[in-house]
Design a protein around this motif. Structure first.
Motif, mmCIF file in Angstrom:
data_model
loop_
_atom_site.group_PDB
_atom_site.id
_atom_site.type_symbol
_atom_site.label_atom_id
_atom_site.label_comp_id
_atom_site.label_asym_id
_atom_site.label_seq_id
_atom_site.Cartn_x
_atom_site.Cartn_y
_atom_site.Cartn_z
ATOM 1 N N UNK A 1 0.864 -1.259 0.176
ATOM 2 C CA UNK A 1 0.074 0.303 0.066
ATOM 3 C C UNK A 1 0.717 1.193 -0.118
ATOM 4 N N UNK A 2 2.111 1.268 0.459
ATOM 5 C CA UNK A 2 2.984 2.316 0.252
ATOM 6 C C UNK A 2 3.352 2.907 -1.141
ATOM 7 N N UNK A 3 3.730 4.020 -1.129
ATOM 8 C CA UNK A 3 3.932 4.798 -2.728
ATOM 9 C C UNK A 3 5.246 4.482 -2.957
ATOM 10 N N UNK A 4 5.939 4.075 -1.846
ATOM 11 C CA UNK A 4 7.494 3.579 -2.358
ATOM 12 C C UNK A 4 7.663 1.925 -2.642
ATOM 13 N N UNK A 5 6.574 1.431 -2.658
ATOM 14 C CA UNK A 5 6.622 0.057 -2.913
ATOM 15 C C UNK A 5 6.898 -0.391 -4.481
ATOM 16 N N UNK A 6 6.995 0.542 -5.321
ATOM 17 C CA UNK A 6 7.051 0.276 -6.388
ATOM 18 C C UNK A 6 8.578 0.856 -7.022
ATOM 19 N N UNK A 7 9.128 0.247 -7.999
ATOM 20 C CA UNK A 7 10.399 0.683 -8.479
ATOM 21 C C UNK A 7 10.268 2.218 -8.928
ATOM 22 N N UNK A 8 9.335 2.451 -9.582
ATOM 23 C CA UNK A 8 9.207 3.804 -10.169
ATOM 24 C C UNK A 8 8.681 4.997 -9.070
ATOM 25 N N UNK A 9 8.121 4.557 -8.126
ATOM 26 C CA UNK A 9 7.694 5.377 -6.800
ATOM 27 C C UNK A 9 9.056 5.695 -6.092
ATOM 28 N N UNK A 10 9.808 4.535 -5.800
ATOM 29 C CA UNK A 10 10.996 4.769 -5.202
ATOM 30 C C UNK A 10 12.232 5.978 -5.766
ATOM 31 N N UNK A 11 12.068 5.395 -7.320
ATOM 32 C CA UNK A 11 13.145 6.041 -8.355
ATOM 33 C C UNK A 11 12.715 7.420 -8.243
ATOM 34 N N UNK A 12 11.132 7.937 -7.870
ATOM 35 C CA UNK A 12 10.918 9.588 -8.067
ATOM 36 C C UNK A 12 11.557 10.028 -6.655
#
Length: 392
Positions: free
Chosen positions: A256-267
């Motif tokens: 459910x975190x916005x940082x759980x995807x590679x693109x979200x974390x890359x942002x």
């Protein structure tokens, strides 16, 4: 023997020079931008605004600020996505891309073909985008999402890129707004606006929608996501290239975190840097061993908590990663000075959580939390990004 030793030393020295040369070459390569081309957001004019016919024209800039590199643009084209309250099947959509190069010997072609163009070092060119909508249902179109696709070609290779423009086309009637509602310690009024975009200027939005209903002592609470959208703090996942840190670290976050995807974390990596994200992850993991939760977010900075990944907001921004707003305190202080009202930027959800990112002088955080606990702005597509609070 001595000759062999000298030859061995010479070979070692030569090898070291080659290695140093290779390192220097790689360092120079990494320091150069993938391509220096910058897109200057378009200015748009509504030329025709009739019930069955809209025509709007934008002038987009392509700038090359680099001293020494040239960038070729061999391809550029545009497409439009319409956001409407009804069907768009009967709307005829026509998009024209017209080069407006500064050189008189490069006029636009009559057949609409985009001929390859070189944006020279420290120079700029312009592109005109003409969008024409005709047919039944045009008046129901809330906004147009214009995607400008182009190819940047140069020393680092061929880079397909997309620039996004959002044009609001439907506006609430003058004086149209919601209904005052009771809240804890105050009354609240959700303020309906048009679809806010990076074209908007925040003081003008408040003058148009808020000031007709405000009185001295009121507080203007603005959602953090609309502020970020107006600032243009959107990242297209298709344009992100997740690196080693992003692809590894994201695996340890809840789905459910916005940082759980590679693109979200890359942002987040592009916002605060790879080293900080990596150190925050290591520090947060160590802190968790000793029973302290949330260490990553504390170490990675405020933006780590504020990022909204894809699906996190209303269309068309549900296709983007929306960062948190930049310089929120400066924004509220400026708006408070212009309006003589209290101003706050808040992050509110339907679970009753209220986070105050910034508030102007004299505005009580406790009052904001109590008044907004029931989330009067809503979390769907109500298009009420502002809430006017009137304390008792």
């Amino acid at each position: 023997m001595m000759i062999a030793t000298v030859m061995g030393i010479g070979a070692a020295a030569l090898g070291s020079l080659v290695l140093l040369g290779a390192i220097a070459l790689e360092w120079r390569y990494r320091r150069r931008p993938a391509h220096p081309l910058e897109v200057i957001r378009a200015t748009w004019n509504l030329e025709i605004y009739e019930p069955t016919h809209y025509r709007f024209v934008g002038l987009l800039g392509l700038s090359n600020p680099h001293r020494g590199l040239e960038v070729m643009v061999p391809q550029l084209w545009a497409e439009v996505v319409l956001l409407s309250e009804g069907s768009v099947e009967d709307i005829e959509t026509n998009v024209q891309v017209i080069p407006r190069h500064p050189e008189p010997e490069c006029p636009p072609r009559a057949d609409g073909y985009w001929f390859a163009y070189i944006v020279k070092s420290t120079k700029q060119t312009n592109v005109e985008i003409c969008v024409d909508l005709q047919g039944i249902g045009v008046s129901e179109v809330k906004a147009a999402w214009v995607k400008i696709h182009y190819v940047a070609y140069g020393a680092h290779g061929r880079f397909p890129k997309t620039h996004h423009e959002f044009i609001p086309l439907k506006f609430p009637a003058k004086g149209e707004t919601g209904v005052w509602r009771p809240a804890e310690g105050a009354q609240v009024l959700p303020i309906r606006t048009h679809l806010l975009t990076p074209l908007d200027i925040l003081p003008e939005v408040l003058n148009r929608y808020v000031m007709p209903h405000a009185q001295p002592g009121d507080i203007v609470a603005i959602g953090e996501t609309p502020i970020a959208i107006i600032q243009g703090r959107l990242k297209d996942p298709a344009q992100l290239r997740p690196g080693w840190v992003a692809t590894r670290v994201c695996q340890f976050f809840l789905p459910t975190s916005s940082l759980a995807t590679a693109c979200g974390m890359q942002a987040l990596v592009e916002e605060v840097g790879e080293l900080r994200v990596l150190l925050a992850f290591i520090g947060g993991a160590i802190a968790k061993i000793f029973g302290h939760k949330g260490g990553f977010y504390q170490l990675a900075g405020e933006q780590a908590r504020l990022i909204d990944d894809v699906t996190g907001t209303l269309p068309p921004y549900d296709q983007f990663i929306v960062m948190g707003p930049a310089n929120p305190q400066a924004i509220v202080d400026d708006l408070a000075a212009q309006t003589s009202l209290g101003v706050a930027i808040v992050d509110v959800n339907d679970l009753g959580a209220v986070k105050v990112l910034a508030a102007s002088k004299g505005v009580s955080h406790q009052l904001l939390i109590k008044a907004l606990r029931k989330n009067p702005a809503g979390n769907a597509d109500e298009q009420t990004p502002i809430v006017l609070i009137r304390p008792f």
